[in-house]
Write a protein that holds these residues in place. Structure first.
Motif, PDB file in Angstrom:
ATOM      1  N   LEU A  90       0.855  -1.386  -0.118  1.00 55.21           N
ATOM      2  CA  LEU A  90       0.060  -0.092   0.053  1.00 55.21           C
ATOM      3  C   LEU A  90       0.970   1.376  -0.023  1.00 55.21           C
ATOM      4  O   LEU A  90       1.648   1.393   0.759  1.00 55.21           O
ATOM      5  N   TYR A  91       0.710   2.124  -0.922  1.00 58.79           N
ATOM      6  CA  TYR A  91       1.460   3.223  -1.342  1.00 58.79           C
ATOM      7  C   TYR A  91       0.651   4.365  -0.492  1.00 58.79           C
ATOM      8  O   TYR A  91      -0.360   4.474  -0.698  1.00 58.79           O
ATOM      9  N   LYS A  92       1.308   5.497   0.058  1.00 56.12           N
ATOM     10  CA  LYS A  92       1.033   6.503   0.680  1.00 56.12           C
ATOM     11  C   LYS A  92       1.444   7.938  -0.089  1.00 56.12           C
ATOM     12  O   LYS A  92       2.404   7.909  -0.268  1.00 56.12           O
ATOM     13  N   ASN A  93       0.305   8.507  -0.561  1.00 55.33           N
ATOM     14  CA  ASN A  93       0.773   9.791  -1.320  1.00 55.33           C
ATOM     15  C   ASN A  93       1.385   9.380  -2.912  1.00 55.33           C
ATOM     16  O   ASN A  93       2.083  10.058  -3.324  1.00 55.33           O
ATOM     17  N   SER A  94       1.107   8.084  -3.385  1.00 56.52           N
ATOM     18  CA  SER A  94       1.460   7.881  -4.575  1.00 56.52           C
ATOM     19  C   SER A  94       1.025   8.528  -5.683  1.00 56.52           C
ATOM     20  O   SER A  94       1.745   8.765  -6.712  1.00 56.52           O
ATOM     21  N   CYS A  95      -0.001   8.963  -5.608  1.00 57.63           N
ATOM     22  CA  CYS A  95      -1.047   9.649  -6.782  1.00 57.63           C
ATOM     23  C   CYS A  95      -1.276  11.046  -6.021  1.00 57.63           C
ATOM     24  O   CYS A  95      -1.708  11.261  -5.001  1.00 57.63           O
ATOM     25  N   ASN A  96      -1.112  11.985  -6.956  1.00 54.70           N
ATOM     26  CA  ASN A  96      -1.387  13.338  -6.173  1.00 54.70           C
ATOM     27  C   ASN A  96      -2.867  13.828  -6.606  1.00 54.70           C
ATOM     28  O   ASN A  96      -3.722  12.792  -7.138  1.00 54.70           O
ATOM     29  N   LYS A  97      -3.333  14.785  -6.186  1.00 52.94           N
ATOM     30  CA  LYS A  97      -4.586  15.254  -5.973  1.00 52.94           C
ATOM     31  C   LYS A  97      -5.336  15.232  -7.503  1.00 52.94           C
ATOM     32  O   LYS A  97      -6.600  15.170  -7.706  1.00 52.94           O
ATOM     33  N   GLU A  98      -4.412  15.509  -8.611  1.00 53.20           N
ATOM     34  CA  GLU A  98      -4.931  15.569  -9.792  1.00 53.20           C
ATOM     35  C   GLU A  98      -5.313  14.498 -10.297  1.00 53.20           C
ATOM     36  O   GLU A  98      -5.861  14.380 -11.601  1.00 53.20           O
ATOM     37  N   SER A  99      -5.133  13.192  -9.770  1.00 47.21           N
ATOM     38  CA  SER A  99      -5.197  11.740 -10.618  1.00 47.21           C
ATOM     39  C   SER A  99      -7.050  11.623 -10.690  1.00 47.21           C
ATOM     40  O   SER A  99      -7.758  12.002  -9.789  1.00 47.21           O
ATOM     41  N   LEU A 100      -7.168  11.147 -11.720  1.00 48.02           N
ATOM     42  CA  LEU A 100      -8.579  10.925 -11.968  1.00 48.02           C
ATOM     43  C   LEU A 100      -8.824   9.425 -11.366  1.00 48.02           C
ATOM     44  O   LEU A 100     -10.020   9.299 -10.832  1.00 48.02           O
ATOM     45  N   GLU A 101      -7.959   8.789 -11.186  1.00 45.59           N
ATOM     46  CA  GLU A 101      -8.097   7.215 -10.776  1.00 45.59           C
ATOM     47  C   GLU A 101      -6.657   6.805 -10.159  1.00 45.59           C
ATOM     48  O   GLU A 101      -5.807   6.790 -11.048  1.00 45.59           O
ATOM     49  N   CYS A 102      -6.895   6.123  -8.987  1.00 45.94           N
ATOM     50  CA  CYS A 102      -5.320   5.889  -8.524  1.00 45.94           C
ATOM     51  C   CYS A 102      -5.423   4.393  -7.908  1.00 45.94           C
ATOM     52  O   CYS A 102      -6.339   4.034  -7.161  1.00 45.94           O
ATOM     53  N   ASN A 103      -4.761   3.455  -8.385  1.00 46.09           N
ATOM     54  CA  ASN A 103      -4.698   1.836  -8.027  1.00 46.09           C
ATOM     55  C   ASN A 103      -3.287   1.995  -7.217  1.00 46.09           C
ATOM     56  O   ASN A 103      -2.291   1.306  -7.800  1.00 46.09           O
ATOM     57  N   ASP A 104      -3.110   2.164  -5.869  1.00 47.91           N
ATOM     58  CA  ASP A 104      -1.970   2.172  -5.266  1.00 47.91           C
ATOM     59  C   ASP A 104      -2.082   1.119  -3.953  1.00 47.91           C
ATOM     60  O   ASP A 104      -1.042   0.936  -3.357  1.00 47.91           O
ATOM     61  N   PHE A 105      -2.821  -0.021  -4.197  1.00 50.81           N
ATOM     62  CA  PHE A 105      -2.735  -1.132  -3.352  1.00 50.81           C
ATOM     63  C   PHE A 105      -2.340  -2.510  -4.316  1.00 50.81           C
ATOM     64  O   PHE A 105      -3.256  -2.795  -4.994  1.00 50.81           O
ATOM     65  N   ARG A 106      -1.302  -2.708  -4.279  1.00 51.02           N
ATOM     66  CA  ARG A 106      -0.829  -3.769  -5.523  1.00 51.02           C
ATOM     67  C   ARG A 106      -0.243  -4.872  -4.745  1.00 51.02           C
ATOM     68  O   ARG A 106       0.226  -5.020  -3.558  1.00 51.02           O
ATOM     69  N   PRO A 107      -0.296  -6.014  -5.547  1.00 51.44           N
ATOM     70  CA  PRO A 107       0.414  -7.168  -4.918  1.00 51.44           C
ATOM     71  C   PRO A 107       1.924  -7.277  -5.166  1.00 51.44           C
ATOM     72  O   PRO A 107       2.576  -6.422  -5.927  1.00 51.44           O
ATOM     73  N   SER A 108       2.552  -8.076  -4.140  1.00 52.58           N
ATOM     74  CA  SER A 108       4.202  -7.970  -4.021  1.00 52.58           C
ATOM     75  C   SER A 108       4.699  -9.394  -3.717  1.00 52.58           C
ATOM     76  O   SER A 108       4.022 -10.340  -3.547  1.00 52.58           O
ATOM     77  N   PHE A 109       5.853  -9.514  -4.100  1.00 53.00           N
ATOM     78  CA  PHE A 109       6.871 -10.707  -3.777  1.00 53.00           C
ATOM     79  C   PHE A 109       8.078 -10.411  -3.666  1.00 53.00           C
ATOM     80  O   PHE A 109       8.722  -9.497  -3.969  1.00 53.00           O
ATOM     81  N   GLY A 110       8.751 -11.633  -3.197  1.00 52.17           N
ATOM     82  CA  GLY A 110      10.360 -11.310  -2.765  1.00 52.17           C
ATOM     83  C   GLY A 110      10.901 -12.237  -2.004  1.00 52.17           C
ATOM     84  O   GLY A 110      10.301 -13.546  -1.863  1.00 52.17           O
ATOM     85  N   GLY A 111      12.148 -12.122  -1.863  1.00 51.11           N
ATOM     86  CA  GLY A 111      12.971 -13.337  -1.168  1.00 51.11           C
ATOM     87  C   GLY A 111      13.676 -12.800   0.093  1.00 51.11           C
ATOM     88  O   GLY A 111      13.949 -11.500   0.127  1.00 51.11           O
TER      89      GLY A 111
END
Length: 335
Positions: free
Chosen positions: A38-59
């Protein structure tokens, strides 16, 4: 994702792993993890739509220094943030933007033991990130990159299913990922992972008890026992006042008979694993010899042995039996 987390917390207390986190020092471990970012402030106020909750993976890869601290590093792909904006050149249409974030972390992991099989842990370290932002504007494309290092903090729970396999749930916070070209955002990451340990020493086999040939004592020993047993609390190698007084009663006899040597055998109940109990029985035997050394008994008169949970004097199926098996046997042998 959240159903997996709830299921993990529900079933882990009911599984007996027959091993102990405290045994697993100086071991290398690796693992993989999946989760959500979950990103905080990844999209500014001018965005029409923002998808900032994304799947992740790692090791991750780590080295356990001792019972508490580990050095741990890892890689994580934090997913792709997507957003729609009004185009720069026109007021009609949609400009689609995305940002891909990945990076490497390195930090210190600190364990707080809840039980033999479970720990709470915290992490502090650094996160090196790469961000690539892409945009489809009307008439041209945007492609910008940034890289840098940010503070990384983590908190989690880990459960040991066996000597080599563990599962963890972890929350990580990464400060201000992104830069001048791509924009910055704090990152909140929650993952579920599986770890595998390469144990340096899976098992320590306790020695078999020594067969002691008891020789006849001099007349001075006629009213003195040639063996003694002292007892310990569960998971402890500290002598109680009562047991200290028992050992102290041997002092006069031992000072008067310097040709008598002292054989000290440490034992445990079967509450923990073989390796853990072997180490605990060594500590119990040593605590007895250390106290006798404080009384002035010569160091060259001692022989210590540790037997773990082998050779119980009573069944370990009852509390009274386990209490009787948490012991050190002292043999006084004239050489």
């Amino acid at each position: 994702m959240y159903k997996i987390v709830i299921l993990f917390f529900f079933i882990s207390p009911f599984v007996n792993a027959n091993t102990d986190f405290k045994e697993l020092s100086k071991d290398i471990y690796i693992g993989g993890k999946v989760g959500s970012t979950l990103y905080k402030n990844s999209c500014n106020k001018e965005s029409l739509e923002c998808n900032d909750f994304r799947p992740s993976f790692g090791g991750f890869l780590g080295y356990k220094i001792n019972d508490i601290f580990s050095i741990e590093g890892g890689y994580s792909d934090l997913g792709k943030v997507k957003a729609d904006y009004i185009p720069i050149s026109e007021y009609q249409g949609v400009a689609k933007y995305s940002a891909e974030i990945q990076g490497y972390e390195l930090g210190i992991k600190s364990d707080y033991h809840l039980s033999n099989q479970s720990v709470l842990f915290s992490k502090v370290g650094g996160y090196y990130w790469d961000v690539e932002k892409k945009g489809d504007e009307i008439g041209f494309k945007v492609n910008e990159k940034d890289s840098g290092t940010s503070l990384m903090l983590g908190l989690g729970y880990e459960y040991l299913w066996s000597k080599k396999l563990s599962t963890r749930i972890e929350y990580q916070w990464i400060n201000n990922v992104g830069g001048k070209n791509t924009g910055g955002s704090n990152v909140n990451l929650i993952t579920v992972g599986i770890g595998y340990r390469f144990l340096g020493n899976d098992s320590v086999k306790p020695k078999s008890p020594l067969v002691i040939e008891k020789k006849e004592f001099k007349e001075l020993n006629a009213n003195h026992p040639d063996e003694m047993t002292v007892y310990f609390d569960s998971d402890s190698y500290t002598l109680s006042n009562h047991e200290v007084n028992k050992i102290h009663s041997l002092l006069e006899y031992l000072n008067s008979n310097e040709d008598v040597n002292i054989y000290i055998h440490g034992y445990t109940d079967n509450t923990h694993t073989e390796k853990y109990n072997y180490e605990l029985s060594k500590k119990r035997a040593k605590s007895v010899s250390d106290y006798m050394l404080q009384l002035g008994i010569g160091e060259n008169r001692f022989e210590l042995s540790a037997f773990g949970f082998t050779n119980p004097v009573m069944s370990n199926d009852t509390e009274n039996g386990r209490k009787a098996n948490r012991r050190v046997e002292i043999y006084l042998i004239q050489e």
